[in-house]
Motif scaffolding. Structure first.
Motif, PDB file in Angstrom:
ATOM      1  N   LEU A  75      -7.726 -28.512  -8.118  1.00 33.65           N
ATOM      2  CA  LEU A  75      -9.175 -28.396  -8.336  1.00 33.65           C
ATOM      3  C   LEU A  75      -9.756 -27.530  -7.223  1.00 33.65           C
ATOM      4  N   VAL A  76     -10.643 -26.611  -7.592  1.00 38.49           N
ATOM      5  CA  VAL A  76     -11.322 -25.779  -6.586  1.00 38.49           C
ATOM      6  C   VAL A  76     -12.816 -26.096  -6.624  1.00 38.49           C
ATOM      7  N   VAL A  77     -13.390 -26.296  -5.451  1.00 33.76           N
ATOM      8  CA  VAL A  77     -14.843 -26.446  -5.355  1.00 33.76           C
ATOM      9  C   VAL A  77     -15.371 -25.234  -4.606  1.00 33.76           C
ATOM     10  N   ASP A  78     -16.206 -24.459  -5.268  1.00 33.76           N
ATOM     11  CA  ASP A  78     -16.833 -23.317  -4.614  1.00 33.76           C
ATOM     12  C   ASP A  78     -18.158 -23.785  -4.035  1.00 33.76           C
ATOM     13  N   ALA A  79     -18.150 -24.038  -2.732  1.00 36.88           N
ATOM     14  CA  ALA A  79     -19.379 -24.485  -2.058  1.00 36.88           C
ATOM     15  C   ALA A  79     -19.796 -23.427  -1.045  1.00 36.88           C
ATOM     16  N   ILE A 100      -7.157 -23.590 -13.683  1.00 42.53           N
ATOM     17  CA  ILE A 100      -7.464 -24.684 -12.737  1.00 42.53           C
ATOM     18  C   ILE A 100      -8.973 -24.922 -12.826  1.00 42.53           C
ATOM     19  N   PRO A 101      -9.406 -26.193 -12.881  1.00 44.02           N
ATOM     20  CA  PRO A 101     -10.844 -26.436 -12.938  1.00 44.02           C
ATOM     21  C   PRO A 101     -11.568 -25.962 -11.671  1.00 44.02           C
ATOM     22  N   LEU A 102     -12.775 -25.458 -11.895  1.00 38.84           N
ATOM     23  CA  LEU A 102     -13.615 -24.959 -10.784  1.00 38.84           C
ATOM     24  C   LEU A 102     -14.968 -25.650 -10.881  1.00 38.84           C
ATOM     25  N   ILE A 103     -15.395 -26.249  -9.785  1.00 35.12           N
ATOM     26  CA  ILE A 103     -16.759 -26.800  -9.742  1.00 35.12           C
ATOM     27  C   ILE A 103     -17.530 -26.003  -8.704  1.00 35.12           C
ATOM     28  N   VAL A 104     -18.753 -25.637  -9.044  1.00 31.33           N
ATOM     29  CA  VAL A 104     -19.559 -24.829  -8.140  1.00 31.33           C
ATOM     30  C   VAL A 104     -20.724 -25.666  -7.618  1.00 31.33           C
ATOM     31  N   LEU A 105     -20.857 -25.659  -6.307  1.00 30.77           N
ATOM     32  CA  LEU A 105     -21.991 -26.347  -5.677  1.00 30.77           C
ATOM     33  C   LEU A 105     -22.902 -25.276  -5.090  1.00 30.77           C
ATOM     34  N   GLU A 106     -24.127 -25.227  -5.548  1.00 37.05           N
ATOM     35  CA  GLU A 106     -25.051 -24.210  -5.015  1.00 37.05           C
ATOM     36  C   GLU A 106     -26.405 -24.841  -4.752  1.00 37.05           C
ATOM     37  N   ARG A 107     -26.849 -24.731  -3.504  1.00 34.11           N
ATOM     38  CA  ARG A 107     -28.144 -25.319  -3.185  1.00 34.11           C
ATOM     39  C   ARG A 107     -29.257 -24.568  -3.923  1.00 34.11           C
ATOM     40  N   LEU A 108     -30.333 -25.307  -4.203  1.00 38.34           N
ATOM     41  CA  LEU A 108     -31.457 -24.713  -4.928  1.00 38.34           C
ATOM     42  C   LEU A 108     -32.101 -23.605  -4.112  1.00 38.34           C
ATOM     43  N   ALA A 109     -32.603 -22.603  -4.803  1.00 34.25           N
ATOM     44  CA  ALA A 109     -33.334 -21.530  -4.120  1.00 34.25           C
ATOM     45  C   ALA A 109     -34.692 -22.065  -3.667  1.00 34.25           C
ATOM     46  N   TRP A 110     -35.217 -21.480  -2.589  1.00 32.11           N
ATOM     47  CA  TRP A 110     -36.578 -21.830  -2.167  1.00 32.11           C
ATOM     48  C   TRP A 110     -37.564 -21.268  -3.192  1.00 32.11           C
ATOM     49  N   LYS A 111     -38.679 -21.992  -3.343  1.00 30.08           N
ATOM     50  CA  LYS A 111     -39.733 -21.507  -4.253  1.00 30.08           C
ATOM     51  C   LYS A 111     -41.016 -21.327  -3.460  1.00 30.08           C
ATOM     52  N   ALA A 237     -23.667 -24.136 -11.963  1.00 32.87           N
ATOM     53  CA  ALA A 237     -23.536 -24.815 -10.669  1.00 32.87           C
ATOM     54  C   ALA A 237     -24.195 -26.182 -10.696  1.00 32.87           C
ATOM     55  N   VAL A 238     -23.647 -27.113  -9.892  1.00 34.84           N
ATOM     56  CA  VAL A 238     -24.388 -28.338  -9.614  1.00 34.84           C
ATOM     57  C   VAL A 238     -25.104 -28.117  -8.277  1.00 34.84           C
ATOM     58  N   THR A 239     -26.244 -28.780  -8.116  1.00 28.42           N
ATOM     59  CA  THR A 239     -27.047 -28.483  -6.925  1.00 28.42           C
ATOM     60  C   THR A 239     -27.104 -29.664  -5.964  1.00 28.42           C
ATOM     61  N   ASN A 240     -26.355 -30.709  -6.281  1.00 25.71           N
ATOM     62  CA  ASN A 240     -26.507 -31.939  -5.531  1.00 25.71           C
ATOM     63  C   ASN A 240     -25.125 -32.507  -5.205  1.00 25.71           C
ATOM     64  N   LEU A 241     -24.958 -32.926  -3.972  1.00 26.51           N
ATOM     65  CA  LEU A 241     -23.645 -33.404  -3.510  1.00 26.51           C
ATOM     66  C   LEU A 241     -23.169 -34.629  -4.295  1.00 26.51           C
ATOM     67  N   GLU A 242     -24.102 -35.547  -4.594  1.00 27.09           N
ATOM     68  CA  GLU A 242     -23.706 -36.771  -5.313  1.00 27.09           C
ATOM     69  C   GLU A 242     -23.202 -36.428  -6.715  1.00 27.09           C
ATOM     70  N   VAL A 243     -23.875 -35.503  -7.374  1.00 24.14           N
ATOM     71  CA  VAL A 243     -23.438 -35.089  -8.721  1.00 24.14           C
ATOM     72  C   VAL A 243     -22.069 -34.429  -8.612  1.00 24.14           C
ATOM     73  N   LEU A 244     -21.909 -33.632  -7.567  1.00 25.96           N
ATOM     74  CA  LEU A 244     -20.628 -32.955  -7.365  1.00 25.96           C
ATOM     75  C   LEU A 244     -19.504 -33.984  -7.190  1.00 25.96           C
ATOM     76  N   LEU A 245     -19.768 -35.010  -6.392  1.00 21.07           N
ATOM     77  CA  LEU A 245     -18.747 -36.038  -6.170  1.00 21.07           C
ATOM     78  C   LEU A 245     -18.380 -36.740  -7.476  1.00 21.07           C
ATOM     79  N   GLU A 246     -19.396 -36.959  -8.334  1.00 20.90           N
ATOM     80  CA  GLU A 246     -19.102 -37.555  -9.646  1.00 20.90           C
ATOM     81  C   GLU A 246     -18.193 -36.647 -10.454  1.00 20.90           C
ATOM     82  N   ARG A 247     -18.477 -35.333 -10.392  1.00 24.60           N
ATOM     83  CA  ARG A 247     -17.646 -34.377 -11.138  1.00 24.60           C
ATOM     84  C   ARG A 247     -16.213 -34.370 -10.592  1.00 24.60           C
ATOM     85  N   VAL A 248     -16.090 -34.467  -9.268  1.00 26.83           N
ATOM     86  CA  VAL A 248     -14.748 -34.504  -8.660  1.00 26.83           C
ATOM     87  C   VAL A 248     -13.993 -35.730  -9.178  1.00 26.83           C
TER      88      VAL A 248
END
Ligand code: NAP
Length: 252
Positions: A75-79, A100-111, A237-248
């Motif tokens: 598994l690859v996590v692109d953070a 191979i599965p890839l999960i992407v973690l990307e923080r939200l852009a500023w607004k 992309a997922v934008t939240n660490l907790e969601v990412l951990l669930e995906r992992v």
């Protein structure tokens, strides 16, 4: 001593961000998996994430493919940082090739908020063209690696902030400060006031660590030249660490 399960999953975290380190910290010490953080190794004073770490480029998509195979990564996590477009596209290509599965973690852009005066531009070249006038005193907070874009800006004066000393030549009228975030509003206000800054140039990195400069600019009525994120990938992309951990967990 941790005893690893013999079928422990092996996860590669492409890092270089706070979120990647937080993920490594959450996964470190688990007996059912091995998480390896990968850093490009650009910074002189590296802050290593918890757990196993490898440092340096892979050698393009082919190099990454052979790394994934020889290290039995499942598994690859692109953070990586939202501006690390090349690494992200290499990760996509290599994972697709090997299925191979890839999960992407990307923080939200500023607004921008109502009181903000943002000029959004597609790249640093456009930012340089927009601010390079004699009356401007510009706080340039775009990291160290692409400062060459500004080295021929002879009209404006620049306050440049970076973590490590830049390799490129700086604009002729400039001052360099070396600092590592997180930064605080009170200090950012002082920084902007002390050098009578009337423009801020930044990339839209998102996150909380460097957000206070935008709050300070808002408070002082300073316009911001905001460099938009590059288009990086197709994988959502997922934008939240907790969601990412669930995906992992789902993949394990
Ligand atoms: P990039 O332009 O997307 O990547 C250029 C090359 O650097 C990649 O092709 C790869 O070399 C290597 N690389 C990048 N990230 C890597 C990683 N995590 N592990 C191993 N090799 C990596 O990346 P960048 O914008 O130079 O950023 C480099 C690193 O700094 C990234 O890890 C990123 O998360 C972090 N960072 C970037 C910024 C920014 O503004 N760009 C800000 C903060 C942190 P090979 O082709 O040889 O594999």
């Amino acid at each position: 001593m941790i005893r690893l399960h013999e079928n422990a999953s092996r996860i590669l975290i492409l890092g270089g961000t706070t979120e990647a380190s937080q993920l490594a910290a959450r996964l470190a010490g688990r007996p059912d998996l091995v998480a390896i953080s990968s850093l490009a190794g650009r910074l002189k004073q590296l802050v290593l994430p918890p757990g196993a770490v490898r440092i340096g480029g892979f050698g393009g998509v082919d190099g990454l493919v052979s790394y994934l195979v020889s290290n039995r990564i499942s598994l690859v996590v692109d953070a990586t940082h939202p501006f690390a477009a090349t690494m992200s596209s290499h990760a996509e290509a290599a994972c697709e090739q090997l299925e191979i599965p890839l999960i992407v973690l990307e923080r939200l852009a500023w607004k921008a908020e109502e009181e903000d005066q943002w000029h959004c531009v597609p790249d640093l070249e456009s930012a340089a063209a927009l601010v390079n006038f004699t009356e401007n005193r510009v706080f340039l907070s775009v990291g160290r690696q692409e400062l060459a874009v500004f080295s021929n800006c002879e009209a404006a004066w620049f306050l440049i902030r970076a973590i490590d000393p830049p390799a490129e030549s700086l604009p002729p009228r400039s001052k360099l400060i070396l600092q590592r975030g997180p930064f605080h509003l009170i200090d950012e206000l002082e920084l902007l006031r002390r050098d009578s800054i009337n423009y801020l140039v930044t990339k839209n990195s998102g996150g909380t660590a460097t957000y206070p400069k935008l709050q300070a600019a808002r408070r002082l009525g300073i316009p911001v030249v905001m460099v938009d994120r590059p288009l990086r990938r197709i994988t959502p992309a997922v934008t939240n660490l907790e969601v990412l951990l669930e995906r992992v967990e789902e993949y394990l």
